[in-house]
Design an enzyme around this catalytic site. Structure first.
Site, PDB file in Angstrom:
ATOM      1  CE  LYS A 206      -3.589  -0.921  -0.612  1.00 45.12           C
ATOM      2  NZ  LYS A 206      -4.064  -1.598  -1.982  1.00 45.12           N
ATOM      3  N   GLY A 207       2.254   1.149  -0.247  1.00 45.40           N
ATOM      4  CA  GLY A 207       2.880   2.324  -0.419  1.00 45.40           C
ATOM      5  C   GLY A 207       2.748   3.095  -1.760  1.00 45.40           C
ATOM      6  CB  THR A 209       4.452  -1.083  -4.646  1.00 47.20           C
ATOM      7  OG1 THR A 209       3.043  -1.698  -4.798  1.00 47.20           O
ATOM      8  CG2 THR A 209       5.114  -1.135  -3.500  1.00 47.20           C
ATOM      9  NE  ARG A 210       0.302  -3.129  -9.931  1.00 42.77           N
ATOM     10  CZ  ARG A 210       0.862  -4.386 -10.506  1.00 42.77           C
ATOM     11  NH1 ARG A 210       1.238  -4.313 -11.800  1.00 42.77           N
ATOM     12  NH2 ARG A 210       0.965  -5.593  -9.866  1.00 42.77           N
ATOM     13  CB  SER A 295      -3.872   2.361   2.609  1.00 41.03           C
ATOM     14  OG  SER A 295      -4.072   1.738   1.238  1.00 41.03           O
ATOM     15  NE  ARG A 414      -9.828  -1.167  -2.378  1.00 36.56           N
ATOM     16  CZ  ARG A 414      -8.806  -2.107  -2.486  1.00 36.56           C
ATOM     17  NH1 ARG A 414      -7.820  -1.648  -1.847  1.00 36.56           N
ATOM     18  NH2 ARG A 414      -8.958  -3.050  -3.254  1.00 36.56           N
ATOM     19  CB  THR A 415     -13.377   6.473  -0.331  1.00 37.31           C
ATOM     20  OG1 THR A 415     -13.392   7.167  -1.730  1.00 37.31           O
ATOM     21  CG2 THR A 415     -13.548   7.494   0.578  1.00 37.31           C
TER      22      THR A 415
HETATM   23  N1  LIG Z   1      -0.895   7.429  -9.474  1.00 34.34           N
HETATM   24  C1  LIG Z   1      -1.612   6.795  -8.668  1.00 34.34           C
HETATM   25  N2  LIG Z   1      -2.646   6.284  -8.848  1.00 34.34           N
HETATM   26  C2  LIG Z   1      -3.245   5.570  -7.651  1.00 34.34           C
HETATM   27  N3  LIG Z   1      -2.975   5.358  -6.612  1.00 34.34           N
HETATM   28  C3  LIG Z   1      -1.677   5.884  -6.280  1.00 34.34           C
HETATM   29  C4  LIG Z   1      -0.808   6.467  -7.312  1.00 34.34           C
HETATM   30  N4  LIG Z   1       0.351   6.983  -6.784  1.00 34.34           N
HETATM   31  C5  LIG Z   1       0.450   6.487  -5.500  1.00 34.34           C
HETATM   32  N5  LIG Z   1      -0.712   5.712  -5.226  1.00 34.34           N
HETATM   33  C6  LIG Z   1      -1.171   4.958  -4.223  1.00 34.34           C
HETATM   34  O1  LIG Z   1      -0.884   3.677  -4.177  1.00 34.34           O
HETATM   35  C7  LIG Z   1      -1.612   3.010  -2.868  1.00 34.34           C
HETATM   36  C8  LIG Z   1      -1.607   1.603  -3.187  1.00 34.34           C
HETATM   37  O2  LIG Z   1      -0.432   1.092  -3.178  1.00 34.34           O
HETATM   38  P1  LIG Z   1       0.135  -0.351  -3.877  1.00 34.34           P
HETATM   39  O3  LIG Z   1       0.154  -0.203  -5.242  1.00 34.34           O
HETATM   40  O4  LIG Z   1       1.741  -0.324  -3.181  1.00 34.34           O
HETATM   41  O5  LIG Z   1      -0.829  -1.192  -3.329  1.00 34.34           O
HETATM   42  S1  LIG Z   1      -0.417  -2.689  -3.067  1.00 34.34           S
HETATM   43  O6  LIG Z   1       0.261  -2.997  -2.295  1.00 34.34           O
HETATM   44  O7  LIG Z   1       0.180  -3.307  -4.379  1.00 34.34           O
HETATM   45  O8  LIG Z   1      -1.959  -3.241  -2.967  1.00 34.34           O
HETATM   46  C9  LIG Z   1      -2.899   3.807  -3.047  1.00 34.34           C
HETATM   47  O9  LIG Z   1      -3.364   3.566  -1.892  1.00 34.34           O
HETATM   48  P2  LIG Z   1      -4.919   4.075  -1.318  1.00 34.34           P
HETATM   49  O10 LIG Z   1      -5.306   5.476  -1.790  1.00 34.34           O
HETATM   50  O11 LIG Z   1      -4.903   3.779  -0.113  1.00 34.34           O
HETATM   51  O12 LIG Z   1      -5.744   2.727  -2.059  1.00 34.34           O
HETATM   52  C10 LIG Z   1      -2.775   5.107  -3.462  1.00 34.34           C
HETATM   53  O13 LIG Z   1      -2.817   6.083  -2.329  1.00 34.34           O
END
Ligand SMILES: Nc1ncnc2c1ncn2[C@@H]1O[C@H](COP(=O)(O)OS(=O)(=O)O)[C@@H](OP(=O)(O)O)[C@H]1O
Length: 455
Positions: A206-207, A209-210, A295, A414-415
């Protein structure tokens, strides 16, 4: 592509246990490694002390950490008297020193196809859609104590296996995006060679990473697998040939990458990764641990709406202010302790810490650091990003084989449910000394203490 920098020398062995420094010694500026060692030792001991105060719990994080209501945030207690026994389980500390590179061939099983075809863009950037979050504020009634025990153990059980990006999310994204999305293994031409990765995004869940992986995949000199292979935690027995087979094909000069955020908190991962490639580059996207925990909880809640509230799960005993550090949503955010085990195997220079917060407000700036760290020319720049107001996040303007802008899917951004501000306050105080230690260890101030809101 810039030449791949020469691998740094292997890290020195962990320093021997030393007597605590005299008061004020740290302020006089001892050598950096000694300071780092003393800090991390102090953290481990702190954890032990907290543990002794807290009672019973899980193996890795035996106990809850106590923070009495209204108590002032304090730095970790200083080192214990010499008579105190060492922690029985020191989080993340390897049981042995780094092992020599294994003979891969000797324990390789016949390769099998990847469990998930390494779908490009799986859970990656899709066409911008409205919303970007599920639901609004989530007001929930705390369950009865008996109910809670069952719900919590079910949750913890699930935590052990949960992917940061779940299979449902991946298949959902694949269906939504079609199978010909850009980048990654599936669009890799049928030439080149599958190689073991030279760089890994190891965390944190949730950092962000994607977002980081999808942005770096825009670089023509990077090929990455779309799904999380989970090799160094769940699939290690399948062997390195299996792992290599999961990777996309690359040609000379291209870097192979993957991301599996759970590696950062997997005790065995540093040693296993080191034995595969001691010069590998590691990237950790870190985020305010309080927001990260929320998150994480939000993700679980989206799959299991019946779980107790965050407020209930966060405490072993709310009246006493006992934070439940055995809950993975909280445990993952104690970055300093996890980092300690990585530093037993890798020098700091081989690890890049990306700010999850900055990745949102200045994606190009963070991507510049990532590309420099990987020895790549800066191809991914401001011109690749735009801020999508509907999504509330930066999105990729123009992936390499499409003119359509793409945002990450609904599982990203997500909210979050509304969390009691008092609970947030207590969690902030809980994390503060660990954050301070993390800043010291990394030499970077992520400024999480200055943030006011949860997001
Ligand atoms: N560009 C962009 N678009 C959408 N989301 C973004 C982006 N950059 C960072 N984030 C933040 O990434 C959070 C999800 O983290 P991860 O991708 O590491 O999640 S996971 O561990 O693979 O499930 C996700 O957390 P949440 O907001 O809590 O859903 C986002 O805050």
């Amino acid at each position: 592509m810039a030449p791949w920098p020469a691998p740094p020398p292997p890290p020195p062995p962990p320093p021997p246990l030393a007597a605590p420094p005299p008061p004020g010694a740290l302020a006089k500026g001892p050598p950096a490694r000694k300071l780092l060692f003393m800090c991390t030792l102090s953290l481990s001991v702190t954890y032990l002390c907290y543990s002794l105060l807290g009672g019973s719990g899980s193996l890795q994080f035996p106990l809850a950490l106590q923070e009495p209501p209204g108590a002032a945030a304090e730095p970790p207690p200083s080192l214990p008297p010499p008579s105190l026994p060492p922690p029985p389980v020191r989080l993340g500390a390897p049981s042995q020193p780094p092992a020599p590179r294994p003979d891969n061939a000797s324990r390789v099983e016949p390769p099998e196809p990847p469990e998930q075809p390494a779908a490009p863009g799986a859970d990656g950037w899709g066409l911008a859609s409205g919303g970007g979050g599920a639901g609004g504020a989530w007001l929930r009634t705390p369950p009865a104590p008996s109910e809670m025990g069952t719900a919590q153990s079910a949750l913890l059980e699930r935590d052990a296996q949960e992917s940061s990006t779940t299979d449902e999310e991946l298949s959902g994204r694949r269906a939504a995006n079609g199978s010909s999305e850009r980048g990654g293994a599936a669009s890799t031409p049928d030439y080149g060679e599958k190689k073991l990765p030279q760089a890994l995004i190891i965390g944190v869940k949730k950092g962000g990473t994607r977002a980081l992986l999808e942005a770096i995949r825009v670089h023509p000199d990077v090929r990455a697998v779309g799904v999380e292979p989970h090799f160094f935690d769940r699939n290690y027995e399948k062997g390195l040939e299996w792992y290599r087979n999961v990777m996309p094909k690359t040609v000379d000069g291209q870097i192979t990458m993957e991301k599996t955020p759970s590696y950062f908190v997997t005790n065995e991962a540093p040693k296993r990764i080191h034995s595969m490639a001691k010069d590998i580059k590691l990237i950790v996207v870190v985020r305010n641990p309080v927001t990260r925990a929320i998150s994480d909880y939000t993700q679980t809640l989206s799959k299991k709406p019946e779980i107790p509230t965050f407020e209930v799960l966060a405490f072993k005993n709310r009246t006493l202010g006992l934070i439940d550090a055995s809950w993975s949503a909280i445990r993952i955010g104690i970055y300093a302790l996890h980092l300690e085990s990585w530093l037993q195997y890798f020098p700091l220079s081989q690890i890049l810490f990306v700010s999850g917060e900055r990745l949102i407000v200045d994606p190009a700036g963070e991507m510049a650091k990532v590309q420099d760290f990987l020895g790549l020319t800066r191809v991914v720049t401001e011109k690749h990003f735009y801020f999508n107001k509907t999504k509330g996040f930066p999105c990729l303007k123009k992936p390499e084989d499409s003119s359509a802008p793409r945002c990450l899917g609904k599982s990203k951004g997500r909210t979050h449910p509304r969390i009691d501000p008092d609970v947030i306050h207590r969690l902030r105080k809980f994390y503060k000394p660990f954050n301070m230690m993390f800043y010291q260890m990394t030499g970077q101030d992520f400024q999480w203490e200055q943030e006011e809101g949860d997001k």
